[in-house]
Design a protein around this motif. Sequence first.
Motif, PDB file in Angstrom:
ATOM      1  N   SER A  54      45.869  61.692  93.670  1.00  0.00           N
ATOM      2  CA  SER A  54      44.919  60.612  93.939  1.00  0.00           C
ATOM      3  C   SER A  54      43.563  60.860  93.286  1.00  0.00           C
ATOM      4  N   VAL A  55      43.260  62.131  92.984  1.00  0.00           N
ATOM      5  CA  VAL A  55      41.966  62.488  92.401  1.00  0.00           C
ATOM      6  C   VAL A  55      42.046  62.604  90.884  1.00  0.00           C
ATOM      7  N   GLN A  56      43.241  62.843  90.356  1.00  0.00           N
ATOM      8  CA  GLN A  56      43.396  63.078  88.930  1.00  0.00           C
ATOM      9  C   GLN A  56      42.866  61.925  88.081  1.00  0.00           C
ATOM     10  N   ALA A  57      43.224  60.703  88.464  1.00  0.00           N
ATOM     11  CA  ALA A  57      42.792  59.531  87.684  1.00  0.00           C
ATOM     12  C   ALA A  57      41.271  59.407  87.673  1.00  0.00           C
ATOM     13  N   GLN A  58      40.635  59.749  88.798  1.00  0.00           N
ATOM     14  CA  GLN A  58      39.170  59.669  88.859  1.00  0.00           C
ATOM     15  C   GLN A  58      38.523  60.624  87.869  1.00  0.00           C
ATOM     16  N   VAL A  59      39.045  61.851  87.778  1.00  0.00           N
ATOM     17  CA  VAL A  59      38.472  62.837  86.865  1.00  0.00           C
ATOM     18  C   VAL A  59      38.743  62.445  85.417  1.00  0.00           C
ATOM     19  N   LEU A  60      39.947  61.940  85.137  1.00  0.00           N
ATOM     20  CA  LEU A  60      40.256  61.515  83.769  1.00  0.00           C
ATOM     21  C   LEU A  60      39.373  60.345  83.349  1.00  0.00           C
ATOM     22  N   LEU A  74      36.430  59.756  84.486  1.00  0.00           N
ATOM     23  CA  LEU A  74      35.100  60.319  84.297  1.00  0.00           C
ATOM     24  C   LEU A  74      34.963  60.936  82.900  1.00  0.00           C
ATOM     25  N   LEU A  75      35.979  61.685  82.480  1.00  0.00           N
ATOM     26  CA  LEU A  75      35.937  62.294  81.153  1.00  0.00           C
ATOM     27  C   LEU A  75      35.813  61.235  80.058  1.00  0.00           C
ATOM     28  N   GLU A  76      36.521  60.134  80.223  1.00  0.00           N
ATOM     29  CA  GLU A  76      36.444  59.057  79.233  1.00  0.00           C
ATOM     30  C   GLU A  76      35.062  58.412  79.227  1.00  0.00           C
ATOM     31  N   GLU A  77      34.485  58.224  80.400  1.00  0.00           N
ATOM     32  CA  GLU A  77      33.146  57.634  80.482  1.00  0.00           C
ATOM     33  C   GLU A  77      32.098  58.540  79.844  1.00  0.00           C
ATOM     34  N   LEU A  78      32.225  59.852  80.096  1.00  0.00           N
ATOM     35  CA  LEU A  78      31.276  60.805  79.519  1.00  0.00           C
ATOM     36  C   LEU A  78      31.418  60.884  78.007  1.00  0.00           C
ATOM     37  N   GLN A  79      32.639  60.758  77.523  1.00  0.00           N
ATOM     38  CA  GLN A  79      32.856  60.763  76.074  1.00  0.00           C
ATOM     39  C   GLN A  79      32.136  59.594  75.424  1.00  0.00           C
ATOM     40  N   GLU A  80      32.235  58.439  76.055  1.00  0.00           N
ATOM     41  CA  GLU A  80      31.578  57.245  75.530  1.00  0.00           C
ATOM     42  C   GLU A  80      30.060  57.383  75.592  1.00  0.00           C
ATOM     43  N   ARG A 109      48.835  61.267  77.717  1.00  0.00           N
ATOM     44  CA  ARG A 109      48.923  59.893  77.207  1.00  0.00           C
ATOM     45  C   ARG A 109      47.732  59.062  77.673  1.00  0.00           C
ATOM     46  N   HIS A 110      47.288  59.290  78.892  1.00  0.00           N
ATOM     47  CA  HIS A 110      46.215  58.486  79.470  1.00  0.00           C
ATOM     48  C   HIS A 110      44.914  58.639  78.699  1.00  0.00           C
ATOM     49  N   ILE A 111      44.665  59.844  78.187  1.00  0.00           N
ATOM     50  CA  ILE A 111      43.328  60.134  77.690  1.00  0.00           C
ATOM     51  C   ILE A 111      43.263  60.371  76.184  1.00  0.00           C
ATOM     52  N   SER A 112      44.379  60.619  75.527  1.00  0.00           N
ATOM     53  CA  SER A 112      44.358  61.112  74.140  1.00  0.00           C
ATOM     54  C   SER A 112      44.437  60.007  73.089  1.00  0.00           C
ATOM     55  N   ASP A 113      43.776  60.240  71.960  1.00  0.00           N
ATOM     56  CA  ASP A 113      43.938  59.408  70.773  1.00  0.00           C
ATOM     57  C   ASP A 113      45.106  59.913  69.938  1.00  0.00           C
ATOM     58  N   ARG A 114      45.158  61.227  69.745  1.00  0.00           N
ATOM     59  CA  ARG A 114      46.272  61.858  69.045  1.00  0.00           C
ATOM     60  C   ARG A 114      46.813  63.004  69.887  1.00  0.00           C
ATOM     61  N   ILE A 115      48.085  63.331  69.659  1.00  0.00           N
ATOM     62  CA  ILE A 115      48.747  64.344  70.477  1.00  0.00           C
ATOM     63  C   ILE A 115      49.490  65.320  69.572  1.00  0.00           C
ATOM     64  N   GLY A 116      49.347  66.604  69.879  1.00  0.00           N
ATOM     65  CA  GLY A 116      50.123  67.642  69.232  1.00  0.00           C
ATOM     66  C   GLY A 116      51.041  68.287  70.259  1.00  0.00           C
ATOM     67  N   VAL A 117      52.297  68.470  69.903  1.00  0.00           N
ATOM     68  CA  VAL A 117      53.287  69.063  70.801  1.00  0.00           C
ATOM     69  C   VAL A 117      53.579  70.481  70.322  1.00  0.00           C
ATOM     70  N   MET A 118      53.423  71.462  71.208  1.00  0.00           N
ATOM     71  CA  MET A 118      53.652  72.859  70.849  1.00  0.00           C
ATOM     72  C   MET A 118      54.931  73.382  71.478  1.00  0.00           C
ATOM     73  N   TYR A 119      55.618  74.234  70.735  1.00  0.00           N
ATOM     74  CA  TYR A 119      56.797  74.926  71.241  1.00  0.00           C
ATOM     75  C   TYR A 119      56.803  76.342  70.702  1.00  0.00           C
ATOM     76  N   LEU A 120      56.790  77.308  71.577  1.00  0.00           N
ATOM     77  CA  LEU A 120      56.895  78.721  71.224  1.00  0.00           C
ATOM     78  C   LEU A 120      55.887  79.132  70.145  1.00  0.00           C
ATOM     79  N   GLY A 121      54.622  78.738  70.360  1.00  0.00           N
ATOM     80  CA  GLY A 121      53.550  79.161  69.482  1.00  0.00           C
ATOM     81  C   GLY A 121      53.311  78.315  68.259  1.00  0.00           C
ATOM     82  N   ALA A 122      54.117  77.282  68.058  1.00  0.00           N
ATOM     83  CA  ALA A 122      53.994  76.462  66.845  1.00  0.00           C
ATOM     84  C   ALA A 122      53.861  74.985  67.200  1.00  0.00           C
ATOM     85  N   LEU A 123      53.207  74.250  66.320  1.00  0.00           N
ATOM     86  CA  LEU A 123      53.102  72.801  66.472  1.00  0.00           C
ATOM     87  C   LEU A 123      54.360  72.170  65.883  1.00  0.00           C
ATOM     88  N   VAL A 124      55.098  71.399  66.699  1.00  0.00           N
ATOM     89  CA  VAL A 124      56.355  70.820  66.213  1.00  0.00           C
ATOM     90  C   VAL A 124      56.253  69.322  65.955  1.00  0.00           C
TER      91      VAL A 124
END
Length: 365
Positions: free
Chosen positions: A210-216, A218-224, A241-256
């Motif tokens: 219930s608190v997670q969305a509020q903090v996310l 807030l982060l978006e508002e502060l960024q703006e 997904r909620h907060i990112s423009d681009r996403i990198g997925v990591m697996y075992l130390g590498a970006l996949v």
Amino acid sequence: MTTESTTTDRAPASSSDVDEGGELLALDDVTVHFPIKSGVVFDRTVGHVYAVDGVSLRVNRGETYGLVGESGCGKTTLGRALLRLIEPSGGRITFDGDDLSALKGESLRRTRKRMQMVFQDPLSSLDPRQSVESLLIEGMRAHGLDTDRESTRQRLVELLDAVGLPRTALRKYPHEFSGGQRQRIGIARALALRPDLIVADEPVSALDVSVQAQVLNLLEELQEEFGLTYVVIAHDLAVVRHISDRIGVMYLGALVEEADADALYAEPRHPYTKALLSAVPVPDPTVEDTREQILLTGDLPSPSDPPSGCRFHTRCPWRQETLCDTDRPELRDLGDGHRVACHYAEDILAGRLSPRSSDPASAPS
């Protein structure tokens, strides 16, 4: 990462030296290898933990880059390395035009002021013996930003207003706040130095849903409001997904895989990303019952002994022995900045390659 021949005490580039919206952070083939020691007397190095192993990415000014993956994939280590809280073993990290490995002394201190971190557990990252006022002033004092008492007090009030906390919070201690409020204090502490970049390591994972969305939000508002750039580290795909423009997925130390957030969720192209997304519940029961489910068998391999070839091949339903077991795939652009480290990404996308229902290489030992 060596510093012997390249260390310098020159002033770091200012924000005005880089075009607005241009590249702020660049990682080129960054590695972080931790030695494994053995022996009481000789303390020999008998191996390494390959926590981060050849990561290259770019983060533009004003954007949010989400970094996602299972626990143990190296994402937190990478986040700490790009702030030089952990020294990289190799590669190059450039912030606002400056090679971080070449900075030392006062120039490194000034650059670090512009790069701050928000930690996963706000309670453990805040000194319980310090009041909120003391916690916020601490960083300002270290960087010489509290020279005038009245302006410092005004700055503290502005920080509390920005993160949605009452001014009476200044005299209180961390244990007197809820988890969400403590994270707001952590965010205010990061903002106190007026940074350009904030690395947020699992910023809401320790909070109630219930608190997670509020903090996310807030982060978006502060960024703006402050023109911030974020690197958000998380294992929860919904958070990223909620907060990112681009996403990198990591697996075992590498970006996949790396792509714009909408493109990655609409059409994931790496088998690991497909598996991660298939495990995220969908609110619509009809869609949930009919969509593709990809179950990964076996455990995550040890980062001290990663598989040869593609590191995901021991768990991949699309594994092809002729290539996957022997050749490590490059992270290549398939168009529109969608980068994938998979030999057969195009074949999987086009349906020319079907997943195996049972793969002996994926079976738990």
